[in-house]
Structure formats: C-alpha cells, structure tokens
Enzyme design. Structure first.
Site, PDB file in Angstrom:
ATOM      1  N   ARG A  93       0.822  -1.209   0.000  1.00 24.71           N
ATOM      2  CA  ARG A  93       0.000   0.000   0.000  1.00 24.71           C
ATOM      3  C   ARG A  93       0.856   1.258   0.000  1.00 24.71           C
ATOM      4  NH1 ARG A  93      -4.968  -2.228   1.903  1.00 24.71           N
ATOM      5  NH2 ARG A  93      -6.633  -0.710   2.118  1.00 24.71           N
ATOM      6  N   ARG A 139     -10.089   7.291   3.928  1.00 23.98           N
ATOM      7  CA  ARG A 139      -9.391   6.197   3.236  1.00 23.98           C
ATOM      8  C   ARG A 139      -9.044   6.590   1.812  1.00 23.98           C
ATOM      9  NH1 ARG A 139     -13.740   2.001   4.020  1.00 23.98           N
ATOM     10  NH2 ARG A 139     -12.462   0.508   2.911  1.00 23.98           N
TER      11      ARG A 139
HETATM   12  P1  ADP Z   1      -9.988  -1.453   1.719  1.00 25.31           P
HETATM   13  O1  ADP Z   1      -8.999  -1.829   0.658  1.00 25.31           O
HETATM   14  O2  ADP Z   1     -11.393  -1.648   1.282  1.00 25.31           O
HETATM   15  O3  ADP Z   1      -9.734  -0.115   2.316  1.00 25.31           O
HETATM   16  P2  ADP Z   1      -8.906  -3.495   3.464  1.00 25.31           P
HETATM   17  O4  ADP Z   1      -9.799  -4.531   4.028  1.00 25.31           O
HETATM   18  O5  ADP Z   1      -7.914  -3.906   2.422  1.00 25.31           O
HETATM   19  O6  ADP Z   1      -9.884  -2.394   2.945  1.00 25.31           O
HETATM   20  O7  ADP Z   1      -8.079  -2.760   4.627  1.00 25.31           O
HETATM   21  C1  ADP Z   1      -8.713  -2.258   5.777  1.00 25.31           C
HETATM   22  C2  ADP Z   1      -7.703  -1.482   6.625  1.00 25.31           C
HETATM   23  O8  ADP Z   1      -6.619  -2.342   7.039  1.00 25.31           O
HETATM   24  C3  ADP Z   1      -7.009  -0.315   5.926  1.00 25.31           C
HETATM   25  O9  ADP Z   1      -7.781   0.858   5.927  1.00 25.31           O
HETATM   26  C4  ADP Z   1      -5.731  -0.189   6.787  1.00 25.31           C
HETATM   27  O10 ADP Z   1      -5.997   0.434   8.028  1.00 25.31           O
HETATM   28  C5  ADP Z   1      -5.383  -1.622   7.076  1.00 25.31           C
HETATM   29  N1  ADP Z   1      -4.470  -2.182   6.041  1.00 25.31           N
HETATM   30  C6  ADP Z   1      -4.770  -3.142   5.129  1.00 25.31           C
HETATM   31  N2  ADP Z   1      -3.699  -3.402   4.359  1.00 25.31           N
HETATM   32  C7  ADP Z   1      -2.700  -2.589   4.787  1.00 25.31           C
HETATM   33  C8  ADP Z   1      -1.353  -2.369   4.381  1.00 25.31           C
HETATM   34  N3  ADP Z   1      -0.810  -3.034   3.359  1.00 25.31           N
HETATM   35  N4  ADP Z   1      -0.618  -1.455   5.071  1.00 25.31           N
HETATM   36  C9  ADP Z   1      -1.140  -0.775   6.082  1.00 25.31           C
HETATM   37  N5  ADP Z   1      -2.404  -0.913   6.518  1.00 25.31           N
HETATM   38  C10 ADP Z   1      -3.180  -1.809   5.879  1.00 25.31           C
END
Ligand code: ADP
Length: 216
Positions: free
Chosen positions: A90, A173
């Site tokens: 991310r 987000r």
């Molecule tokens: P979406 O892609 O719909 O926002 P996710 O289920 O992938 O939702 O992620 C939910 C939350 O988990 C994110 O908003 C973040 O807080 C955390 N998260 C997920 N993947 C990562 C990542 N690679 N690095 C940091 N935080 C993460």
C-alpha cells in the site's frame, strides 16, 4: 509461484474479484485487510489496539506489522499456486519489501493489476458494502444483495457494516489512498508490470477481464 498484486482504491473490487477467482481457479487469495482484522480479533495487546485504531480511521497500519502477517501467509500458499495479493503493498516501502521477500523465495511479482474505478462509484460501493461478521464474505445493499436481507448466503450469520465504511472514514481512506498508494501505479508501470483493468462494471464482467488477462 505466480504472484499477482491487485492494486486499486478502497472499493475498487479487489476482494470481490479475488473471492470469485478463488471459486474458479486454483488461486491463493491473500488479503492484508482480512489478515489484520483476524489478528486484532485474536489478540488484545497494545500493538493490536494501535492497529485497530488505525484501521477504524482508515489510516495505514505500521509497515512491519502488516508486512510480517502478509509474508507469513504467502509462505503458506502452495509453492505452485497463483497468488492474488490484495491490499498489500500500500506504499512504496511495502512494495520494495515485497520484492525483497519474494526474491528470497526465488520468485518475483508477475503482474500488478490495477482496477481502475472513478471516485463516485468507489464511494457508492463502500457506503453500501456489508460483510458477514463471521466469514467476512462481501455484499452490497443494492447490487450484490444476499438471498435473505441481512444474512450471509455462505454461513447464515448476520451481515454488518465495517466501521471504516462510515461516511467520514470513507473520505479519509480515499485521501490515504491518493497520498500513499496511488504512487504504486507508476512504481509497477516503470518496472513493466502494470496491467490496467476497467473495474467500474459489474463484478462478473471485471472478474472475466482479470481472468483472461492474467490467469487463464
Ligand atoms: P480497503 O482496501 O477496502 O480499504 P482493506 O480490508 O484492504 O480495505 O483494509 C482495511 C484497513 O486495514 C485499511 O484501511 C488499513 O488500516 C489496514 N491495512 C490493510 N492493508 C494494509 C497495508 N498493506 N498497510 C497498512 N495498513 C493496511
């Protein structure tokens, strides 16, 4: 291993597409969000409380925390499997870390699929999203309804709205995505790995495009 990174904003359909591909092909779906949600449910520690607060607000969880969970999970996919990595990396630090870790296993990222979706559609999808409180299957109140209102088709448990799908948090987000994650599109493009897919149609059509482009 054939490692495919799914890129795209929150609501772009990464999890939905991956879940449907799992039903059709022998693929291993690794979702950083699902891993984090399971991890914070399991352990009540200062680290898990910090991670939970970041997730609730739509901020990123610390790179080391997510990285460790994802790498450990990748190691549990069958060596020959196609892996769909959803939600990780991310930011550029995570992308560099992933490249190092997969090289250590003698592999590399085969493609980064960017599900391109206009912001107005992202917001509608996130605001209407519901998930199963037990098995995390995803639904939408208008365009992916369960057979019985409020109940998961797969396991019969109640559907819930994720706290980070509330209106103020959706906006946050999307800001975090633009500030930190969108740069990965150029990162993968400059390495010749980017595949653009129009993700704005209904899920079946997008799944078909992804399957034909990078799996079949
Ligand atoms: P979406 O892609 O719909 O926002 P996710 O289920 O992938 O939702 O992620 C939910 C939350 O988990 C994110 O908003 C973040 O807080 C955390 N998260 C997920 N993947 C990562 C990542 N690679 N690095 C940091 N935080 C993460």
């Amino acid at each position: 291993m054939k490692l495919i990174v799914l890129l795209g904003a929150p609501g772009s359909g990464k999890g939905t597409v991956a879940a449907r591909l799992v039903k059709r092909f022998k693929v291993c779906h690794v979702s950083s969000g699902d891993l984090l949600r399971a991890a914070v449910k399991q352990a009540d520690t200062p680290a898990s409380r910090t991670a939970m607060a970041a997730m609730r607000e739509g901020a990123l969880v610390a790179d080391e925390v997510v990285g460790a969970l994802v790498i450990e999970r990748l190691e549990r996919c069958a060596p020959a499997a196609v892996i769909l990595l959803d939600g990780y990396p991310r930011n550029e630090h995570q992308a560099a870390n992933l490249a190092v870790e997969v090289a250590r296993a003698g592999a590399k990222v085969a493609a980064a699929v960017w599900l391109e979706v206009p912001e107005a559609i992202l917001i509608r999808r996130l605001a209407g999203r519901r998930i199963c409180g037990k098995c995390a299957a995803g639904y939408h109140i208008e365009n992916m309804k369960p057979k019985v209102d409020g109940i998961c088709d797969s396991c019969g448990s109640a559907l819930i709205q994720r706290e980070d799908d509330l209106p103020g948090r959706i906006a946050n987000r999307l800001v975090v995505y633009k500030q930190q994650t969108a740069a990965l599109i150029d990162w993968y493009e400059s390495r010749g790995l980017l595949v653009r897919i129009d993700g704005s149609d209904d899920a079946d059509a997008v799944v078909e495009r992804v399957a034909q482009t990078v799996i079949a």
